[in-house]
Design an enzyme around this catalytic site. Structure first.
Site, mmCIF file in Angstrom:
data_model
loop_
_atom_site.group_PDB
_atom_site.id
_atom_site.type_symbol
_atom_site.label_atom_id
_atom_site.label_comp_id
_atom_site.label_asym_id
_atom_site.label_seq_id
_atom_site.Cartn_x
_atom_site.Cartn_y
_atom_site.Cartn_z
ATOM 1 N N GLN A 196 0.841 -1.214 -0.088
ATOM 2 C CA GLN A 196 0.041 0.176 0.037
ATOM 3 C C GLN A 196 0.735 1.217 0.253
ATOM 4 O OE1 GLN A 196 -2.457 -0.884 3.314
ATOM 5 N NE2 GLN A 196 -3.208 -2.741 2.546
ATOM 6 N N HIS A 218 -1.036 0.406 5.475
ATOM 7 C CA HIS A 218 -1.519 1.359 6.282
ATOM 8 C C HIS A 218 -0.471 2.469 6.310
ATOM 9 C CE1 HIS A 218 -4.717 -1.301 8.527
ATOM 10 N NE2 HIS A 218 -4.629 -1.670 7.183
ATOM 11 N N TYR A 264 -9.783 -10.621 10.890
ATOM 12 C CA TYR A 264 -10.226 -11.485 9.512
ATOM 13 C C TYR A 264 -10.298 -12.678 9.904
ATOM 14 C CZ TYR A 264 -9.259 -6.988 6.849
ATOM 15 O OH TYR A 264 -9.388 -5.858 6.472
#
Length: 450
Positions: free
Chosen positions: A162, A227, A343
Site C-alpha cells: 500500500q 497502512h 479477518y
C-alpha cells in the site's frame, strides 16, 4: 473521450470482505497486501474507532427555506454485520435509509492507461495532476485527456503493498510559488515511512519539479508495506492536515494512541513543515508536536466541510469503516474500540465504546473500503449540496452520504454498474465530480448531469 450513460441505481453492497478478482492494490476491506494484485485494504490479515456537535452547514438551503423531510425506509442493501453483538451508540450511526439521486447523470471517460492511480488535483487552468501509486509517477492531464510525460525530479518511492506515490495537492499560493505537495512511502534504512514533500513545478513539454523539500516524515521508521494513510487537506488559514495509518502490523498498531509516535494519527503542520503554535500536544512532554488527533487505523479519505472543519473516513478491519470529524486532542479509539473484528473472525475489541474515546459519526459493517472523499459544494447538482462523496474499493461504488446537523441521514451507492474500484473523488472547478478507478488500466472519469 467516451461517454457512458449510466442509470442511477442503488445496488447491493458486497457481502462482507471478499477477494477482489481484479489485479489491483489493497485497501478494499480484505486481508491482503496491495502490490498490484487482487487485494484490498480495509484491514490486513493479521492480529490484528465523537459524537458530532454543531451543524455541518446543511440545516436549510441558501434561501432559508426549510429542507425536505428526512429520508425514511430501508437501508442500502448489504450483507449481515460481521459483529452483530456490537450495537450502534446512537440512532442513525449505521444503516440509515437509502436515498436516490433524482438528477440523471452521465460519466465521461477523460483519460485511461494509468497503473493504479491514487490521487488527482487541479491546477489553476483546470489541467489535472494524477499520481500513479506503484510506479511513483506523476502526470499532468488535460481536460481533453492528453497526458504529459512523467514529471521528473520526484524522489524514489517504496511502491510495495500500500506504499508508493499517494496524494498530491496544489499549494494554496501556487499562482506565486508554483509549489505542489505530495505524500509517498519513503524508503529508509530499517524500513520505510510516509513522507510529505513539496517542490516547484516547472511546466512544459517535459515537466519537472525542482527544489524538492521533505517537510514531514512519519516516525518511527518501521518495515511495513501496509497502512500508510497519506491524504492531505489544506485549510483556509494556511495549515495542512495529513492522515497517517498505523502500519497494520502489531508493532505499529499498538502505537495508534501513543502521542510519542506518528502512527495512527492525523497531524497538522504549516506548509513549510513547521508546527502550528496552537496544536494540542505542543506542550505535552515527549509528544510529537505535529499531532492533531489520535486513535486512527488507516485514514484514506479527508475533506473540509462548508464550515472548514475536517472530516475523515477510515478503513476498518472486517467491519467498522468509520466517518469521523477529528478534533484537536481527541482519541478516536483504535485499537481499543471499534465496530469490526479480525479477518480470522477473532474478536479485536471487548466493546465498541469506552470512556474518553470518541464515537464515529457513522460506520459500516460490512465495509465499503473507503478511499478518496469530497463534500459537495457545487451548483451542477443542487440536490447534492453539502453531501459527502466517498470512493468505494471493495464496494465498487461512489458512496453518497446525506448529512444534516452533523448526522448521516441518508446513503446511496452510485455507479455500481461500472463494477470499478473507486480510489479518488474530487470536485472539479465547474462542479463536476472527478473519479479515479483503481486498476492496472486506471481511468480518470468525470460525472456530470446528463
Amino acid at each position: 473521450m467516451r461517454i457512458l450513460s449510466l442509470p442511477l441505481i442503488v445496488a447491493t453492497l458486497l457481502v462482507g470482505c471478499q477477494e477482489d478478482p481484479e489485479p489491483t492494490p489493497p485497501d478494499s476491506g480484505v486481508p491482503q497486501q496491495d502490490a498490484g494484485s487482487p487485494q484490498q485494504d480495509s484491514g490486513i490479515p493479521q492480529q490484528d474507532s465523537g459524537l458530532p456537535e454543531d451543524d455541518a452547514g446543511v440545516p436549510e438551503d441558501d434561501a432559508g427555506v426549510p429542507e425536505d423531510p428526512l429520508p425514511s425506509g430501508p437501508p442500502v442493501p448489504q450483507g449481515p454485520p460481521n459483529v452483530p453483538e456490537f450495537k450502534p451508540a446512537f440512532p442513525g450511526q449505521t444503516r440509515v435509509p437509502a436515498i436516490q439521486t433524482k438528477t440523471p447523470i452521465q460519466v465521461t471517460e477523460i483519460a485511461s492507461g494509468f497503473r493504479n492511480p491514487w490521487a488527482l488535483a487541479f491546477l489553476p487552468d483546470q489541467r489535472m495532476l494524477v499520481t500513479e501509486k506503484p510506479t511513483g509517477s506523476l502526470y499532468i492531464v488535460t481536460q481533453q485527456g492528453a497526458k504529459s510525460p512523467a514529471v521528473s525530479g520526484l524522489p524514489a518511492v517504496d511502491g510495495r503493498g500500500q506504499g508508493g506515490l499517494l496524494d498530491v495537492e496544489v499549494g494554496p499560493d501556487y499562482a506565486q510559488s508554483q509549489l505542489i505537495y505530495w505524500t509517498y512511502s519513503e524508503p529508509r534504512q530499517g524500513g520505510n515511512g510516509l513522507a510529505v514533500a513539496r517542490a516547484r513545478l516547472v511546466d512544459g513539454a517535459q515537466p519537472r519539479v525542482e527544489n524538492v523539500q521533505v517537510i514531514f516524515r512519519m516516525m518511527p521508521t518501521l518495515e511495513s508495506t501496509l497502512h500508510s494513510g497519506g491524504r492531505m487537506v489544506f485549510t483556509p488559514d494556511g495549515k495542512l492536515f495529513v492522515t497517517l495509518g498505523e502500519r497494520s502490523i502489531l508493532a505499529g498498531r499498538v502505537q495508534a494512541q501513543d502521542v510519542k509516535s506518528h502512527f495512527g494519527k492525523v497531524v497538522r503542520i504549516n506548509p513549510d513543515g513547521s508546527v502550528p503554535q496552537d496544536n494540542p500536544y505542543l506542550k505535552t512532554p515527549e509528544a510529537k508536536p505535529e499531532i492533531w488527533s489520535v486513535g486512527h487505523r488507516n485514514v484514506l479519505s479527508a475533506a473540509l466541510d462548508g464550515q472548514n472543519r475536517l472530516w475523515t473516513v477510515e478503513m476498518g478491519p472486517r467491519g467498522g469503516d468509520e466517518v469521523n470529524r477529528p478534533e484537536a486532542g481527541k482519541d478516536y479509539g483504535w485499537p481499543t474500540i471499534g465496530y469490526g473484528e479480525d479477518y480470522s473472525g477473532a474478536s479485536l475489541h471487548d466493546s465498541p465504546q469506552a470512556p474518553g474515546m470518541e464515537q464515529p459519526v457513522y460506520y459500516w459493517d460490512p465495509v465499503i473500503a473507503p478511499s478518496g472523499m469530497t463534500i459537495y459544494s457545487g451548483t451542477l447538482f443542487p440536490e447534492w449540496r453539502n453531501d459527502m462523496f466517498i470512493g468505494g474499493l471493495s464496494s465498487k461504488a461512489l458512496v453518497r452520504l446525506m448529512v444534516r446537523n452533523d448526522r448521516v441521514v441518508g446513503e446511496e451507492h452510485l455507479l455500481k454498474d461500472m463494477d470499478s474500484r473507486i480510489r479518488e473523488v474530487v470536485q472539479g472547478p465547474e462542479g463536476a465530480l472527478y473519479l479515479l478507478t483503481d486498476a492496472t488500466n486506471g481511468k480518470v472519469l468525470k460525472v456530470t448531469p446528463r
